[in-house]
Design a protein around this motif. Structure first.
Motif, PDB file in Angstrom:
ATOM      1  N   LEU A  64      32.675  38.864  41.873  1.00 47.39           N
ATOM      2  CA  LEU A  64      31.570  37.901  41.825  1.00 47.39           C
ATOM      3  C   LEU A  64      30.252  38.515  42.268  1.00 47.39           C
ATOM      4  CD1 LEU A  64      33.475  34.757  43.153  1.00 47.39           C
ATOM      5  CD2 LEU A  64      32.971  35.381  40.775  1.00 47.39           C
ATOM      6  N   GLY A  65      30.301  39.444  43.218  1.00 51.71           N
ATOM      7  CA  GLY A  65      29.079  40.125  43.633  1.00 51.71           C
ATOM      8  C   GLY A  65      28.504  40.982  42.524  1.00 51.71           C
ATOM      9  N   GLU A  66      29.383  41.683  41.803  1.00 51.24           N
ATOM     10  CA  GLU A  66      28.930  42.510  40.677  1.00 51.24           C
ATOM     11  C   GLU A  66      28.395  41.638  39.547  1.00 51.24           C
ATOM     12  OE1 GLU A  66      31.976  46.323  41.056  1.00 51.24           O
ATOM     13  OE2 GLU A  66      32.680  44.445  40.162  1.00 51.24           O
ATOM     14  N   ASP A  83      28.125  26.932  37.901  1.00 49.34           N
ATOM     15  CA  ASP A  83      28.623  27.881  36.904  1.00 49.34           C
ATOM     16  C   ASP A  83      30.141  27.835  36.740  1.00 49.34           C
ATOM     17  OD1 ASP A  83      26.137  29.114  36.208  1.00 49.34           O
ATOM     18  OD2 ASP A  83      26.183  30.195  38.104  1.00 49.34           O
ATOM     19  N   ILE A  84      30.842  27.116  37.603  1.00 44.28           N
ATOM     20  CA  ILE A  84      32.305  27.117  37.543  1.00 44.28           C
ATOM     21  C   ILE A  84      32.831  26.679  36.172  1.00 44.28           C
ATOM     22  CG2 ILE A  84      34.363  25.965  38.458  1.00 44.28           C
ATOM     23  CD1 ILE A  84      33.127  26.269  41.244  1.00 44.28           C
ATOM     24  N   PRO A  85      32.269  25.629  35.530  1.00 47.32           N
ATOM     25  CA  PRO A  85      32.759  25.278  34.188  1.00 47.32           C
ATOM     26  C   PRO A  85      32.621  26.417  33.174  1.00 47.32           C
ATOM     27  CG  PRO A  85      31.475  23.471  35.104  1.00 47.32           C
ATOM     28  CD  PRO A  85      31.294  24.641  36.026  1.00 47.32           C
ATOM     29  N   ILE A  86      31.639  27.294  33.357  1.00 45.50           N
ATOM     30  CA  ILE A  86      31.490  28.433  32.447  1.00 45.50           C
ATOM     31  C   ILE A  86      32.678  29.382  32.603  1.00 45.50           C
ATOM     32  CG2 ILE A  86      30.058  30.404  31.805  1.00 45.50           C
ATOM     33  CD1 ILE A  86      27.622  28.888  32.803  1.00 45.50           C
ATOM     34  N   PHE A  87      33.100  29.616  33.842  1.00 49.75           N
ATOM     35  CA  PHE A  87      34.273  30.461  34.069  1.00 49.75           C
ATOM     36  C   PHE A  87      35.509  29.855  33.402  1.00 49.75           C
ATOM     37  CE2 PHE A  87      31.596  32.171  37.426  1.00 49.75           C
ATOM     38  CZ  PHE A  87      31.965  33.509  37.481  1.00 49.75           C
ATOM     39  N   HIS A 142      42.264  27.262  52.175  1.00 55.75           N
ATOM     40  CA  HIS A 142      42.747  27.714  53.485  1.00 55.75           C
ATOM     41  C   HIS A 142      43.363  29.108  53.388  1.00 55.75           C
ATOM     42  CE1 HIS A 142      44.486  27.677  57.481  1.00 55.75           C
ATOM     43  NE2 HIS A 142      45.632  28.078  56.936  1.00 55.75           N
ATOM     44  N   SER A 143      44.292  29.292  52.454  1.00 60.22           N
ATOM     45  CA  SER A 143      45.027  30.555  52.366  1.00 60.22           C
ATOM     46  C   SER A 143      44.121  31.740  52.048  1.00 60.22           C
ATOM     47  CB  SER A 143      46.120  30.458  51.289  1.00 60.22           C
ATOM     48  OG  SER A 143      47.072  29.487  51.630  1.00 60.22           O
ATOM     49  N   GLU A 144      43.091  31.504  51.241  1.00 61.88           N
ATOM     50  CA  GLU A 144      42.203  32.580  50.819  1.00 61.88           C
ATOM     51  C   GLU A 144      40.826  32.453  51.480  1.00 61.88           C
ATOM     52  OE1 GLU A 144      42.462  33.449  46.577  1.00 61.88           O
ATOM     53  OE2 GLU A 144      44.233  32.178  46.462  1.00 61.88           O
ATOM     54  N   ARG A 145      40.821  31.938  52.700  1.00 62.45           N
ATOM     55  CA  ARG A 145      39.549  31.696  53.396  1.00 62.45           C
ATOM     56  C   ARG A 145      38.763  32.975  53.648  1.00 62.45           C
ATOM     57  NH1 ARG A 145      43.965  30.901  56.323  1.00 62.45           N
ATOM     58  NH2 ARG A 145      44.241  31.851  58.376  1.00 62.45           N
ATOM     59  N   LEU A 152      29.919  32.686  47.824  1.00 60.22           N
ATOM     60  CA  LEU A 152      29.811  31.254  48.082  1.00 60.22           C
ATOM     61  C   LEU A 152      30.571  30.397  47.080  1.00 60.22           C
ATOM     62  CD1 LEU A 152      27.582  29.680  46.039  1.00 60.22           C
ATOM     63  CD2 LEU A 152      26.010  31.146  47.261  1.00 60.22           C
ATOM     64  N   ILE A 153      30.865  30.900  45.861  1.00 54.83           N
ATOM     65  CA  ILE A 153      31.588  30.058  44.902  1.00 54.83           C
ATOM     66  C   ILE A 153      33.068  30.386  44.837  1.00 54.83           C
ATOM     67  CG2 ILE A 153      29.472  29.946  43.495  1.00 54.83           C
ATOM     68  CD1 ILE A 153      31.159  31.340  41.259  1.00 54.83           C
ATOM     69  N   TYR A 154      33.532  31.435  45.543  1.00 53.70           N
ATOM     70  CA  TYR A 154      34.911  31.883  45.365  1.00 53.70           C
ATOM     71  C   TYR A 154      35.926  30.766  45.626  1.00 53.70           C
ATOM     72  CZ  TYR A 154      39.322  34.318  45.691  1.00 53.70           C
ATOM     73  OH  TYR A 154      40.634  34.679  45.494  1.00 53.70           O
ATOM     74  N   GLY A 155      35.834  30.123  46.792  1.00 57.14           N
ATOM     75  CA  GLY A 155      36.814  29.108  47.150  1.00 57.14           C
ATOM     76  C   GLY A 155      36.865  27.969  46.158  1.00 57.14           C
ATOM     77  N   GLU A 156      35.701  27.427  45.805  1.00 59.10           N
ATOM     78  CA  GLU A 156      35.665  26.318  44.854  1.00 59.10           C
ATOM     79  C   GLU A 156      36.089  26.770  43.456  1.00 59.10           C
ATOM     80  OE1 GLU A 156      35.351  23.250  45.563  1.00 59.10           O
ATOM     81  OE2 GLU A 156      34.806  23.523  47.672  1.00 59.10           O
TER      82      GLU A 156
END
Length: 311
Positions: A64-66, A83-87, A142-145, A152-156
């Protein structure tokens, strides 16, 4: 003054040069045309749509950083929750190719899984814990906290992919069989060896969701084996009407995988190479012979899972 179009062209050239895939395979996975990607390399296109950049980033295994860096090069704002719907849409356009391609980020593997799962047909999961599709909302946050702290968008994002994967799985189960092979001891260890009480509560809910799925979907088969498989993998055999070939996703994640940051590390492989897939079909035949026969009786299986949950 350094021309932005030249900078973006050089950036794409470097990414493609570093990628193990030729341009045509990147095109297939991203859903972009080979010509379009070549035009990006040459700086011909000045205004690139955001969704195309994200699709290209997913195909090139960018974290995500790249991906943020790519968006900046093309004068676009960094990734945001919007942007999540785009993914999710990239899993509708892309496909798995015959090459044995590495996947380096968990969210990328999830999207590849979703792409395969969206094909109607027989579906087989081989792993050391219940399918991620059946995790309760919030479990992955929780597991991938620690991974969630990397962007900032990884969890969601992984939660949204999980919700979509569950919906797709349930739709598939209306018409097609879905099987999970899981080592009985691994399943027991999944609950009993967890020392984090919060994570353990999530895992109990995870197994409860297996029970619920067994109750609601006759085509869901949860098969306990007396030995561990060599690999964790997913094999999709699409309905012939789709015109798609079998798809294979291979992954082997250590049980402690969420205790550290894994961004950018090798997560798995994808392929629709039928020679490779045939070897995994033979592995499945071996696993079928290792299934605990008493738990083929659904009532026995439900009783066992209920006792396991209650500890």
């Amino acid at each position: 003054m350094y021309d932005r179009r030249q900078a973006s062209a050089e950036f794409i050239q470097k990414l493609l040069a570093k990628s193990p895939m030729p341009r045509n395979q990147v095109a297939v996975i991203s859903g972009l045309s080979n010509t379009y990607i070549r035009d990006l390399e040459q700086g011909i296109i000045a205004n690139v749509a955001r969704e195309k950049l994200i699709a290209l980033a997913v195909a090139l295994n960018l974290d995500l950083g790249e991906t943020d860096k790519m968006l900046n090069i093309f004068d676009r704002a960094p990734l945001a929750l919007q942007d999540i719907p785009i993914f999710l849409a990239t899993a509708e356009k892309g496909t798995i190719t015959s090459a044995l391609l590495p996947v380096r980020d968990r969210y990328s593997l999830d999207l590849m899984m979703l792409a395969a799962e969206r094909l109607p047909g027989h579906h087989v999961v081989v792993s050391s814990e219940p399918t991620v599709c059946l995790r309760a909302p919030g479990h992955r946050l929780h597991s991938e906290r620690l991974l969630a702290k990397t962007h900032l968008i990884y969890g969601e994002l992984v939660e949204a992919i999980g919700r979509e994967r569950l919906k797709v799985m349930e739709n598939n189960l209306e018409q097609h069989q879905v099987e999970q092979y899981i080592c009985k001891k691994c399943l027991e260890d999944y609950l009993r060896l967890c020392e984090d009480p919060v994570e353990k509560a999530w895992r109990v809910q995870h197994v409860q969701n297996v029970l619920s799925c067994l109750d609601r979907f006759p085509k869901w088969k949860f098969l306990l084996t007396n030995s561990c498989p060599t690999f964790s993998f997913v094999l999709k055999t699409p309905d012939p009407a789709t015109g798609e070939s079998d798809k294979l996703l291979i992954t082997r994640l250590a049980p402690h995988r969420f205790q550290g940051t894994r961004t950018g590390k090798l997560t798995g492989f994808t392929t629709d190479n039928q020679v490779i897939i045939q070897n995994f079909k033979e592995e499945l035949r071996g696993l079928a012979g290792a299934v605990h026969q008493q738990y083929l009786d659904r009532s026995n299986l439900l009783d066992y899972l209920d006792i396991l949950i209650k500890g």
